[in-house]
Design an enzyme around this catalytic site. Structure first.
Site, PDB file in Angstrom:
ATOM      1  N   LYS A 239       0.864  -1.188   0.000  1.00  0.00           N
ATOM      2  CA  LYS A 239       0.000   0.000   0.000  1.00  0.00           C
ATOM      3  C   LYS A 239       0.901   1.239   0.000  1.00  0.00           C
ATOM      4  CE  LYS A 239      -4.280   1.261   2.369  1.00  0.00           C
ATOM      5  NZ  LYS A 239      -5.017   1.095   3.629  1.00  0.00           N
TER       6      LYS A 239
HETATM    7  O1  G3P Z   1      -7.763   2.075   5.099  1.00  0.00           O
HETATM    8  C1  G3P Z   1      -7.843   3.439   4.999  1.00  0.00           C
HETATM    9  C2  G3P Z   1      -9.185   4.078   5.247  1.00  0.00           C
HETATM   10  O2  G3P Z   1     -10.218   3.184   5.143  1.00  0.00           O
HETATM   11  C3  G3P Z   1      -9.214   4.988   6.439  1.00  0.00           C
HETATM   12  O3  G3P Z   1     -10.484   5.227   6.955  1.00  0.00           O
HETATM   13  O4  G3P Z   1     -11.983   6.034   8.739  1.00  0.00           O
HETATM   14  O5  G3P Z   1      -9.522   6.585   8.839  1.00  0.00           O
HETATM   15  O6  G3P Z   1     -10.994   7.663   7.160  1.00  0.00           O
HETATM   16  P1  G3P Z   1     -10.754   6.457   7.979  1.00  0.00           P
END
Ligand code: G3P
Length: 222
Positions: free
Chosen positions: A85
């Site tokens: 990633k």
């Molecule tokens: O995996 C990355 C992403 O899904 C992050 O989510 O909730 O931190 O915006 P969030």
């Protein structure tokens, strides 16, 4: 649309995987930072990968291409089927191209616009992760970014897989599926919420009660 679990918590990941409908897991440095600091990262990542037995995205933290490629090599030495990633920065795009030449799958993360996703796809990304919840957080329509990206993908027959990320609600899951995202990576809590319906619970309770009644009636005849 495939469902991944967006988590670095082994208990959550093991439970989600045991339910049989999860095809992968995505982690990031913030998710890893929520876990017990005494855990060894390599051991945790390998346990996560073994638990899911499918796609496992592991994020690099270097901000230069060489550093990202060194980290990718290390992660691949842990398990060769890892998806690397990579953040959407210029150095990251160069790393994506270099990894694509070695047939290493990449997941380009921190994408907020279809243009960014298009650039990542042209750099050779295997997966492009669009963060819709964080767009919603700043009063911008995250789902529209997913819809626009899918429209562009269909029009140009692009091969990278679109991952809807930063999912916050079951409605996000529904709308991403309707939009045609290939994958949604979903927090454990939202996966559990998406499974729930009061009529399912009430229906099962009624079936079980009726089954008991029937068994009691049969027993009284015996
Ligand atoms: O995996 C990355 C992403 O899904 C992050 O989510 O909730 O931190 O915006 P969030």
């Amino acid at each position: 649309m495939q469902l991944y679990v967006d988590s670095a918590n082994l208990t959550e990941i093991r439970h989600a995987a045991s339910l049989g409908f999860i095809s992968g897991v995505t982690t990031n440095p913030s998710l890893l930072a929520k876990e017990d600091p005494s855990l060894d990262i390599k051991t945790l990542i390998l346990d996560i990968h073994k638990s899911v037995g499918g796609h496992t995205s592991v994020e690099v933290v270097s901000t230069d291409t060489d550093g990202m490629l060194r980290e990718a090599d290390e992660i691949l030495s842990w398990f060769p089927e890892a998806t690397i990633k990579i953040p959407f920065i210029p150095a990251g795009l160069a790393a994506v191209r270099a990894l694509e030449r070695q047939d290493v799958p990449t997941n380009v993360t921190l994408l907020f616009t279809p243009n960014q996703a298009l650039i990542a796809a042209n750099a050779g990304a295997t997966y492009v992760s669009l963060f819709l919840g964080r767009l919603d957080d700043i009063s911008t329509d995250g789902l529209q970014a997913v819809r626009d990206t899918v429209e562009i993908w269909d029009m140009h027959e692009l091969e990278s897989f679109i991952i809807a990320a930063s999912i916050r609600t079951p409605i996000h899951v529904l709308e991403c599926a309707k939009a045609g995202a290939h994958i949604a990576t979903v927090p454990y809590k939202v996966l559990m919420q998406s499974m729930k319906h009061p009529l399912t619970d009430a229906g099962l309770a009624a079936f079980l009660a009726d089954n008991e009644k029937m068994n009691a009636a049969k027993a009284s005849l015996a």
